[in-house]
Scaffold this motif. Structure first.
Motif, PDB file in Angstrom:
ATOM      1  N   GLY A 185      13.386   9.301  15.224  1.00 11.05           N
ATOM      2  CA  GLY A 185      14.070  10.403  14.554  1.00 11.05           C
ATOM      3  C   GLY A 185      15.554  10.492  14.850  1.00 11.05           C
ATOM      4  N   LYS A 186      16.075   9.570  15.671  1.00 10.27           N
ATOM      5  CA  LYS A 186      17.497   9.637  16.048  1.00 10.27           C
ATOM      6  C   LYS A 186      18.316   8.658  15.215  1.00 10.27           C
ATOM      7  N   SER A 187      19.445   9.150  14.688  1.00 10.60           N
ATOM      8  CA  SER A 187      20.406   8.322  13.958  1.00 10.60           C
ATOM      9  C   SER A 187      21.575   8.041  14.886  1.00 10.60           C
ATOM     10  N   VAL A 231      23.121   3.694  12.065  1.00 10.21           N
ATOM     11  CA  VAL A 231      23.916   4.163  10.926  1.00 10.21           C
ATOM     12  C   VAL A 231      25.368   3.755  11.150  1.00 10.21           C
ATOM     13  N   GLY A 232      26.101   3.562  10.062  1.00  5.56           N
ATOM     14  CA  GLY A 232      27.449   3.036  10.172  1.00  5.56           C
ATOM     15  C   GLY A 232      28.536   4.080  10.292  1.00  5.56           C
ATOM     16  N   SER A 233      28.275   5.301   9.823  1.00  6.72           N
ATOM     17  CA  SER A 233      29.321   6.324   9.842  1.00  6.72           C
ATOM     18  C   SER A 233      28.817   7.610  10.485  1.00  6.72           C
ATOM     19  N   ILE A 234      29.751   8.371  11.021  1.00  3.97           N
ATOM     20  CA  ILE A 234      29.414   9.601  11.741  1.00  3.97           C
ATOM     21  C   ILE A 234      29.306  10.757  10.756  1.00  3.97           C
ATOM     22  N   SER A 235      28.253  11.552  10.928  1.00  9.50           N
ATOM     23  CA  SER A 235      28.081  12.772  10.130  1.00  9.50           C
ATOM     24  C   SER A 235      27.431  13.817  11.015  1.00  9.50           C
ATOM     25  N   SER A 236      27.221  14.976  10.435  1.00  8.86           N
ATOM     26  CA  SER A 236      26.577  16.052  11.202  1.00  8.86           C
ATOM     27  C   SER A 236      25.135  15.696  11.570  1.00  8.86           C
ATOM     28  N   THR A 259      24.279  12.719  12.730  1.00  8.46           N
ATOM     29  CA  THR A 259      24.293  11.701  13.785  1.00  8.46           C
ATOM     30  C   THR A 259      23.783  12.303  15.093  1.00  8.46           C
ATOM     31  N   SER A 260      22.825  11.632  15.728  1.00  9.69           N
ATOM     32  CA  SER A 260      22.249  12.134  16.987  1.00  9.69           C
ATOM     33  C   SER A 260      23.210  11.920  18.149  1.00  9.69           C
ATOM     34  N   PHE A 261      23.745  10.709  18.252  1.00  4.75           N
ATOM     35  CA  PHE A 261      24.770  10.435  19.270  1.00  4.75           C
ATOM     36  C   PHE A 261      25.464   9.115  18.937  1.00  4.75           C
ATOM     37  N   ILE A 262      26.580   8.883  19.626  1.00  2.00           N
ATOM     38  CA  ILE A 262      27.335   7.642  19.456  1.00  2.00           C
ATOM     39  C   ILE A 262      27.207   6.828  20.739  1.00  2.00           C
ATOM     40  N   LYS A 270      36.454  12.271  14.745  1.00  2.00           N
ATOM     41  CA  LYS A 270      35.408  12.854  13.899  1.00  2.00           C
ATOM     42  C   LYS A 270      34.246  13.354  14.759  1.00  2.00           C
ATOM     43  N   ALA A 271      33.908  12.586  15.808  1.00  2.00           N
ATOM     44  CA  ALA A 271      32.816  12.997  16.695  1.00  2.00           C
ATOM     45  C   ALA A 271      33.133  14.316  17.376  1.00  2.00           C
ATOM     46  N   GLU A 272      34.377  14.443  17.846  1.00  2.00           N
ATOM     47  CA  GLU A 272      34.788  15.685  18.511  1.00  2.00           C
ATOM     48  C   GLU A 272      34.765  16.851  17.531  1.00  2.00           C
ATOM     49  N   LYS A 273      35.188  16.596  16.305  1.00  2.00           N
ATOM     50  CA  LYS A 273      35.228  17.649  15.295  1.00  2.00           C
ATOM     51  C   LYS A 273      33.824  18.156  14.962  1.00  2.00           C
ATOM     52  N   LEU A 274      32.851  17.207  14.894  1.00  2.00           N
ATOM     53  CA  LEU A 274      31.484  17.573  14.524  1.00  2.00           C
ATOM     54  C   LEU A 274      30.617  17.905  15.736  1.00  2.00           C
ATOM     55  N   GLY A 275      31.173  17.705  16.929  1.00  2.00           N
ATOM     56  CA  GLY A 275      30.414  17.993  18.142  1.00  2.00           C
ATOM     57  C   GLY A 275      29.301  17.003  18.413  1.00  2.00           C
ATOM     58  N   VAL A 276      29.490  15.740  17.987  1.00  2.00           N
ATOM     59  CA  VAL A 276      28.473  14.701  18.203  1.00  2.00           C
ATOM     60  C   VAL A 276      28.618  14.138  19.615  1.00  2.00           C
ATOM     61  N   GLN A 277      27.496  14.003  20.314  1.00  2.00           N
ATOM     62  CA  GLN A 277      27.496  13.515  21.688  1.00  2.00           C
ATOM     63  C   GLN A 277      27.896  12.039  21.729  1.00  2.00           C
TER      64      GLN A 277
END
Length: 666
Positions: free
Chosen positions: A595-597, A624-629, A631-634, A647-654
């Motif tokens: 379930g994690k992208s 996945v190739g691009s970050i979105s809301s 996205t589970s983590f990078i 973008k990660a900081e803006k969306l709060g992606v871990q």
């Protein structure tokens, strides 16, 4: 004269003659005299193997022993330059340099932006020790053996001048237009695929595993940047002038300026004059000349602040459309191609251009006999961008897309959501058959690296192969010809045999099922685990697989309902190909990342990006190739892209590092 002294003298003479011919363009001996001296040196070196020197002029011819390229870390990262396309952007950069230097006066070195393959050359004690490609900017391929075949690159520097004990010099390896035209003419005569442009040809040549081929292609090299701890001057322009004295080929088009108007004048001059250069260029590079000022200005995450590239606008030409032909690809997609009166464009003669699909033709309103505007996208691929309707004759007929396959005559189909028309006769259409065989042997499929498109075509025409399964029937005697190719024949048969160990997911990809790419093949293999389960899956079961929609699912069902395809799959099974996941793959599969992208970014030290992607899928996650809301983590390594970080900081992606990621899987 003692032979050891003669060897030394000959090496020095031949290095000098090479420099005069390839760098100064001022030959001082005839070709015959040069060849006689080279032959004498070769004979003496054979008599005295103890005097072997890897930088001897005789080593430029290359050998065939190279087996792949080692990865080398750059001492100084090879960053790319920020691009600009108009005078306003140039002014903005100029003003930012002004602000960065807080009003201090500065000079700008204006240079040609050569369109080739970036190379870094390292010299120690006046001798070439390493040649490395740009790679990803952090690591590159060690292509020293191939670099030594390029005549304008000095193996040993001029002994009569002073140079640093150790330094790095960077430049661009190019294929001159004349060599490129000659190479493509030979390939066309041999019915081999043509190179799209000199850059691709130069890159492919330098990455060849056979240095003799590299030597035969007559590559060129212009050097444009000097690095080291003890450089001759603080001035970049002055350092390159010194490097020219050491024996390097430096562009004669450089100019040092101070004002914005002088920069514009340089750009405008070369925008026209570049068409007369012997090699490809696609812009101008502007660099702050003082190295001290360069260091003060520093770098962004991706590029230096003290340099910028101005890209020329795509060159455009007008020519007449003679006809439209239609090509059939591996998947059956039919592509229209414009055949035009030959016209010179960006240095090459252009007579063909892609027309993409039927919708593209209709949007242009294209008629046979039209005068069309042609340009090269990114100075590479010719494309028609417009029509001069004022020159259209009253008798001109609109271009009509074909209804049937031009190769086998089968009526074409157009799938829902697709712009292209397809020939559905995938088991009887020759281009599709050969294309599927080429796909089957590719590195990411069965990796039968001893075969290539030309060999496949040859075997098909000779009746040795009619489909992918026939490859496993080939015997050495079938392809040994007159008996003088036994070594290569054994290598081919051995490579085909070795492919039987390729993992199941790559076998699924290698089948060439329409719309099934590398990722979806992997997902299908891991979901169904065996070929039997996959071929018996219903439409609904297939659509339950992540990333498999209705179009892909219908294509898979159609593939396995075709008796000819099933016969091939059964033969492949009988020949011993992997038809199920290995017990190790099944045992190691988990749902820890279910379930994690996950987005992967940066350079890693413990595993490659492909290995991390495989781990993610093996543990139930999704790459996945691009970050979105969503996205589970990078999973981030070194040099993560600044735009992704922002973008990660803006969306709060871990964001997690590789140690944390690996601990998640323990």
């Amino acid at each position: 004269m003692i032979e050891t002294e003669r060897i030394k003298q000959l090496r020095q003479l031949l290095h000098e003659y090479n420099h005069n011919y390839y760098v100064l363009n001022m030959p001082t001996v005839t070709d015959c005299e040069f060849d006689d001296l080279m032959h004498e040196l070769q004979q003496l070196e054979e008599k005295h193997p103890e005097l072997y020197d890897s930088n001897s002029p005789t080593q430029r011819v290359g050998s065939d022993l190279t087996q792949g390229f080692a990865q080398v870390e750059h001492k100084y990262p090879m960053l790319s330059l920020a691009n600009t396309y108009n005078e306003q952007d140039v002014q903005d950069w100029y003003e930012s340099v002004k602000r960065g230097l807080e009003g201090e006066e500065f000079e700008v070195c204006c240079e040609m932006k050569y369109d080739g393959l970036s190379i870094s050359l390292t010299y120690e004690n006046g001798r070439l020790v390493r040649g490395v490609t740009r790679g990803d900017g952090v690591y590159g391929d060690d292509v020293t053996t191939n670099v030594k075949t390029i005549r304008c690159i000095p193996l040993v520097l001029n002994e009569n001048v002073a140079y640093p004990e150790a330094f790095e010099i960077r430049g661009e390896i190019l294929m001159p237009w004349s060599v490129f035209d000659d190479l493509n003419a030979k390939r066309e005569a041999a019915e081999e695929p043509l190179f799209a442009n000199p850059r691709n040809a130069a890159s492919g040549t330098l990455k060849s595993q056979d240095p003799r081929l590299v030597a035969d292609r007559h590559l060129d090299c212009y050097l444009y940047y000097l690095l080291g701890e003890t450089l001759p001057s603080d001035g970049h322009y002055e350092n390159l002038a010194e490097a020219a004295k050491w024996g390097f080929k430096i562009s004669q088009g450089m100019r040092k300026v101070k004002t914005l108007q002088e920069i514009y004048d340089f750009i405008n001059y070369w925008d026209a004059e570049r068409k007369n250069l012997p090699v490809a260029t696609d812009g101008i590079v502007l660099k702050v000349n003082s190295i001290r000022q360069q260091q003060h200005l520093g770098y962004t995450a991706k590029s230096p602040r003290w340099a910028i590239a101005y890209k020329f606008k795509a060159e455009q030409a007008v020519t007449r459309l003679e006809s439209v032909s239609f090509q059939v690809g591996r998947t059956g997609a039919v592509t229209p191609v414009a055949n035009m009166d030959a016209v010179r464009l960006a240095g090459t003669m252009v007579k063909r251009a892609t027309l993409n699909n039927e919708d593209f033709i209709k949007n242009l309103g294209l008629h046979i006999g039209d005068y069309v505007y042609v340009e090269k996208g990114g100075e590479i691929i010719p494309k028609i961008v417009g029509v001069d309707v004022t020159k259209r004759s009253a008798e001109a007929q609109p271009v009509e897309f074909v209804d049937c396959c031009p190769e086998c005559g089968t009526p074409l189909v157009r799938y829902e959501g697709e712009a292209a028309y397809y020939c559905p006769n995938d088991t009887g259409c020759p281009p599709q058959i050969k294309g599927r065989i080429e796909h089957f042997i590719a590195r990411k499929a069965m990796n039968i690296d001893s075969l290539g498109p030309e060999t496949v075509d040859d075997y098909y025409r000779r009746g040795l192969i009619h489909n992918i399964a026939d490859l496993y029937c080939i015997q050495v005697q079938d392809i040994n010809g007159s008996g003088n190719r036994e070594r290569s024949a054994r290598k081919i048969v051995s490579s085909i045999e070795a492919s039987k160990q390729v993992p199941f997911e790559r076998v699924v990809f290698a089948l060439g099922i329409r719309f099934v790419g590398e990722t979806s093949a992997r997902q299908l293999a891991r979901h169904f685990k065996t070929m039997e389960a996959l071929q018996n899956a219903s439409l609904q079961q297939l659509m339950e697989v992540d990333g498999v929609g209705e179009v892909i699912a219908k294509s898979i069902v159609a593939y396995f309902h075709n008796p000819a395809n099933m016969a091939i799959v059964n033969r492949l099974r009988d020949y011993g190909l992997q038809m199920q996941l290995s017990s190790e793959q099944i045992a190691s599969a988990t749902n820890k990342l279910e379930g994690k992208s996950i987005v992967i970014s940066g350079v890693f030290s413990k595993h490659s990006r492909d290995e991390y992607k495989a781990m993610i899928e093996q543990n139930g996650g999704k790459n996945v190739g691009s970050i979105s809301s969503k996205t589970s983590f990078i999973l981030a390594g070194e040099n993560m892209g600044p735009s992704k970080l922002q973008k990660a900081e803006k969306l709060g992606v871990q964001i997690i590092d590789e140690d944390t990621f690996l601990s998640m899987l323990e």
